[in-house]
Write a protein that holds these residues in place. Structure first.
Motif, short mmCIF file in Angstrom:
data_model
loop_
_atom_site.label_atom_id
_atom_site.label_comp_id
_atom_site.label_asym_id
_atom_site.label_seq_id
_atom_site.Cartn_x
_atom_site.Cartn_y
_atom_site.Cartn_z
N GLU A 22 0.70 -1.10 0.20
CA GLU A 22 0.01 -0.15 0.21
C GLU A 22 0.78 1.24 -0.14
O GLU A 22 0.32 2.27 0.23
CB GLU A 22 -1.12 0.00 1.13
N ASP A 23 2.17 1.18 0.04
CA ASP A 23 3.07 2.37 0.11
C ASP A 23 3.00 3.10 1.29
O ASP A 23 3.38 4.22 1.47
CB ASP A 23 2.79 3.38 -1.08
N GLY A 24 2.71 2.08 2.45
CA GLY A 24 2.67 2.90 3.77
C GLY A 24 4.19 2.73 4.34
O GLY A 24 4.29 3.67 5.19
N VAL A 25 5.08 1.99 3.97
CA VAL A 25 6.31 1.94 4.59
C VAL A 25 7.28 1.66 3.18
O VAL A 25 6.74 1.31 2.12
CB VAL A 25 6.69 0.59 5.44
N GLY A 26 8.43 2.04 3.25
CA GLY A 26 9.52 2.11 2.20
C GLY A 26 10.89 2.75 2.73
O GLY A 26 10.90 2.61 3.71
N TYR A 27 11.51 3.03 1.77
CA TYR A 27 12.80 3.89 1.71
C TYR A 27 12.83 5.08 1.00
O TYR A 27 12.14 5.12 -0.10
CB TYR A 27 14.11 2.88 1.63
N ALA A 28 13.67 5.94 1.34
CA ALA A 28 13.76 7.17 0.62
C ALA A 28 14.89 7.16 -0.10
O ALA A 28 16.26 7.00 0.50
CB ALA A 28 13.58 8.28 1.62
N MET A 29 14.94 7.81 -1.32
CA MET A 29 16.28 7.73 -2.18
C MET A 29 16.38 9.18 -2.38
O MET A 29 15.64 9.64 -3.32
CB MET A 29 16.15 6.91 -3.47
N ASP A 30 17.21 10.03 -1.73
CA ASP A 30 17.34 11.32 -1.87
C ASP A 30 18.84 11.82 -1.83
O ASP A 30 19.79 10.79 -2.01
CB ASP A 30 16.65 12.04 -0.84
N ASP A 31 19.07 12.87 -2.03
CA ASP A 31 20.34 13.59 -2.33
C ASP A 31 21.29 13.22 -0.93
O ASP A 31 22.47 13.21 -1.14
CB ASP A 31 20.17 15.27 -2.43
#
Length: 71
Positions: A22-31
């Motif tokens: 459900e896209d309630g958890v995940g990881y962030a790919m950022d700068d």
């Protein structure tokens, strides 16, 4: 989701559990981390995510029995 459902007149009170599917958890790919994660690492994370969502990999719910299966 709550605000949108309220606006749409579809709000339902209660507990809603959101996981990977459900896209309630995940990881962030950022700068801050994109230079630390190789393409192979990201592909492995995406494969693990897909396997968890499909049920090929079972994730133990600690809250169900207060135990860790790898202790």
């Amino acid at each position: 989701n709550v605000m949108k459902s309220g606006k749409d007149g579809a709000f339902k009170p209660g507990i809603l559990e959101l996981g990977l599917a459900e896209d309630g958890v995940g990881y962030a790919m950022d700068d801050n981390n994109k230079n630390l994660v190789s393409a192979d690492m990201q592909a492995a994370a995406e494969k693990a995510k897909a396997d968890i969502i499909s049920g090929a990999v079972k994730v133990h719910d600690y809250m169900s029995d207060n135990s860790c299966p790898v202790e």
